[in-house]
Design a protein around this motif. Structure first.
Motif, short mmCIF file in Angstrom:
data_model
loop_
_atom_site.label_atom_id
_atom_site.label_comp_id
_atom_site.label_asym_id
_atom_site.label_seq_id
_atom_site.Cartn_x
_atom_site.Cartn_y
_atom_site.Cartn_z
N LEU A 22 0.84 -1.19 0.00
CA LEU A 22 0.00 0.00 0.00
C LEU A 22 0.88 1.25 0.00
CD1 LEU A 22 -3.03 0.58 -0.04
CD2 LEU A 22 -2.95 0.81 2.44
N THR A 23 0.62 2.13 -0.96
CA THR A 23 1.48 3.29 -1.17
C THR A 23 0.65 4.50 -1.55
OG1 THR A 23 3.28 1.86 -1.98
CG2 THR A 23 3.42 4.21 -2.54
N ILE A 24 1.05 5.67 -1.03
CA ILE A 24 0.45 6.91 -1.50
C ILE A 24 1.54 7.98 -1.57
CG2 ILE A 24 -0.28 7.70 0.81
CD1 ILE A 24 -2.75 8.94 -0.61
N GLY B 229 2.80 14.44 -4.53
CA GLY B 229 3.91 15.03 -5.28
C GLY B 229 5.11 14.10 -5.21
N GLY B 230 6.24 14.63 -4.75
CA GLY B 230 7.43 13.81 -4.62
C GLY B 230 7.57 13.12 -3.28
N HIS B 231 6.60 13.35 -2.37
CA HIS B 231 6.69 12.78 -1.02
C HIS B 231 5.91 11.47 -0.94
CE1 HIS B 231 6.76 12.39 3.30
NE2 HIS B 231 5.44 12.47 3.36
N VAL B 232 6.57 10.42 -0.47
CA VAL B 232 5.91 9.13 -0.27
C VAL B 232 5.47 9.07 1.19
CG1 VAL B 232 6.11 6.62 -0.42
CG2 VAL B 232 7.38 8.07 -2.02
N ALA B 233 4.17 9.20 1.43
CA ALA B 233 3.65 9.25 2.80
C ALA B 233 3.46 7.86 3.39
CB ALA B 233 2.33 10.02 2.82
N VAL B 234 3.04 6.92 2.56
CA VAL B 234 2.96 5.51 2.95
C VAL B 234 3.68 4.73 1.85
CG1 VAL B 234 1.44 3.53 3.35
CG2 VAL B 234 0.84 5.77 4.27
N ASP B 235 4.65 3.91 2.27
CA ASP B 235 5.61 3.35 1.31
C ASP B 235 5.57 1.82 1.29
OD1 ASP B 235 7.71 2.95 -0.41
OD2 ASP B 235 9.24 3.84 0.88
N HIS B 236 4.75 1.28 0.38
CA HIS B 236 4.70 -0.17 0.15
C HIS B 236 4.51 -0.96 1.45
CE1 HIS B 236 6.68 1.35 -3.54
NE2 HIS B 236 6.06 0.33 -4.12
N VAL B 237 3.48 -0.60 2.20
CA VAL B 237 3.20 -1.27 3.47
C VAL B 237 2.35 -2.51 3.23
CG1 VAL B 237 2.13 -1.09 5.74
CG2 VAL B 237 3.41 0.85 4.80
N SER B 238 2.92 -3.67 3.57
CA SER B 238 2.20 -4.94 3.50
C SER B 238 2.02 -5.47 4.92
CB SER B 238 2.99 -5.97 2.66
OG SER B 238 3.08 -5.56 1.32
N LEU C 57 5.65 2.41 12.05
CA LEU C 57 5.88 3.08 10.78
C LEU C 57 6.93 4.17 10.97
CD1 LEU C 57 2.25 3.54 9.35
CD2 LEU C 57 3.89 1.72 8.86
N HIS C 58 7.79 4.32 9.97
CA HIS C 58 8.81 5.36 10.01
C HIS C 58 9.03 5.83 8.58
CE1 HIS C 58 12.15 7.77 11.12
NE2 HIS C 58 13.07 7.01 10.56
N ASN C 59 8.82 7.13 8.36
CA ASN C 59 8.90 7.69 7.00
C ASN C 59 8.02 6.91 6.02
OD1 ASN C 59 10.73 9.70 7.76
ND2 ASN C 59 12.50 8.36 7.41
N GLY C 60 6.85 6.50 6.52
CA GLY C 60 5.88 5.82 5.67
C GLY C 60 6.10 4.34 5.49
N ALA C 61 7.22 3.81 5.98
CA ALA C 61 7.54 2.39 5.78
C ALA C 61 7.31 1.60 7.07
CB ALA C 61 8.98 2.24 5.33
N LEU C 62 6.97 0.33 6.92
CA LEU C 62 6.81 -0.56 8.06
C LEU C 62 8.20 -1.05 8.48
CD1 LEU C 62 4.88 -2.21 9.89
CD2 LEU C 62 4.92 -4.00 8.14
N VAL C 63 8.62 -0.69 9.70
CA VAL C 63 9.98 -1.02 10.14
C VAL C 63 10.03 -2.02 11.28
CG1 VAL C 63 10.92 1.18 9.35
CG2 VAL C 63 10.09 0.97 11.71
N ALA C 64 8.88 -2.31 11.91
CA ALA C 64 8.86 -3.29 13.00
C ALA C 64 7.45 -3.83 13.15
CB ALA C 64 9.33 -2.66 14.32
N ASP C 65 7.37 -5.10 13.55
CA ASP C 65 6.07 -5.77 13.68
C ASP C 65 6.25 -6.93 14.64
OD1 ASP C 65 3.69 -7.17 13.47
OD2 ASP C 65 3.73 -7.31 11.28
N GLY C 66 5.53 -6.91 15.77
CA GLY C 66 5.67 -8.03 16.70
C GLY C 66 4.90 -7.81 17.99
N GLU C 67 5.17 -8.67 18.96
CA GLU C 67 4.51 -8.54 20.26
C GLU C 67 5.01 -7.28 20.97
OE1 GLU C 67 5.18 -12.10 22.45
OE2 GLU C 67 3.96 -13.34 21.10
#
Length: 256
Positions: A13-15, A18-27, A224-234
């Motif tokens: 999922l991406t949006i 302009g040139g700013h990627v607010a959500v970056d390929h989040v699965s 989320l950090h800079n639109g990307a998923l960087v951690a996922d867990g308990e």
């Protein structure tokens, strides 16, 4: 994660603005009966991700699935009909009506009867019963006959949740539910979310900054950090990660 088919899923999922990627390929997948907290610093893309899931924003690319069906291009009302509910985004209360009438109107709309107050006659027993059930669940039955305008802020927040529940959502989305609330009001909302969490047919997504709130509620944390998923867990695992300790809690990680 379980092998059960996810109730909600985002794929790449991406949006872009302009040139700013607010959500970056989040699965990410979300299972039925879980509460996931979505955290990250200001500007991380949390609310934008929420807006993509609930339909307020259209994705540049990627997909959103609900119960295995692609809902990426369908509008907000249809997503609501299919089972996505969102609270604390906008206040959509009818201040001159009673608490019961507010919930009954939503139940009427869900039943396909529209928002015509004239047609909400006493003969609509099922609508009245539905409103009573929802008000009991959110602990507002004692103020059901009060006009909304005179309710304390905390009770108005609870009413927003009641109106969402009256729509029968499978996915409940809370965007910073404790924002702007007094110290006395916060436990009321947290207790309400804990009660909703007990229904294993519901899936809850929560954007929240307060770590004590997250610890008390979440089964899982995604970061989320800079639109990307960087951690996922308990929760304990994610909170202990250096990236979370340093960037999101504002302190260096504790020594081992």
């Amino acid at each position: 994660m379980t092998s059960e088919h996810p109730i909600l899923e985002t794929r790449d999922l991406t949006i872009r603005f302009g040139g700013h990627v607010a959500v970056d390929h989040v699965s990410c997948t979300f299972q039925r009966g879980t509460l996931t907290a979505i955290v990250g610093p200001n500007g991380a893309g949390k609310t934008t991700y929420f807006n993509l899931i609930s339909g307020q924003l259209k994705a540049t690319s990627g997909q959103v699935f609900l119960n295995g069906a692609d809902i990426t291009r369908i509008p907000v009302p249809e997503r609501t009909d299919r089972g996505i509910g969102r609270a604390f985004q906008l206040t959509n209360l009818f201040p001159s009506l009673t608490v019961r009438e507010n919930v009954r109107l939503v139940a009427q709309a869900k039943a396909g009867k529209g928002f015509d107050m004239v047609s909400v006659a006493e003969s609509h027993v099922e609508l009245i019963e539905r409103a009573e059930h929802v008000l009991a669940e959110v602990r507002l039955i004692d103020v059901a006959d009060q006009v909304v305008a005179v309710l304390p802020h905390g009770d108005q927040r609870k009413l927003e949740v009641a109106m969402m529940i009256a729509l029968g959502p499978q996915v409940l989305m809370f965007d910073e539910p404790t924002a702007g609330m007094s110290v006395d009001e916060v436990p009321v909302i947290l207790d309400l979310i804990k009660t909703l969490k007990q229904d294993m047919d519901r899936t809850i997504l929560l954007v929240e900054h307060k770590m004590d709130v997250i610890r008390s509620l979440a089964d899982r944390i995604i970061v989320l950090h800079n639109g990307a998923l960087v951690a996922d867990g308990e929760p304990a695992e994610v909170i202990a990660m250096p990236i979370v300790q340093e960037a999101y809690l504002g302190k260096a990680p504790e020594a081992a």
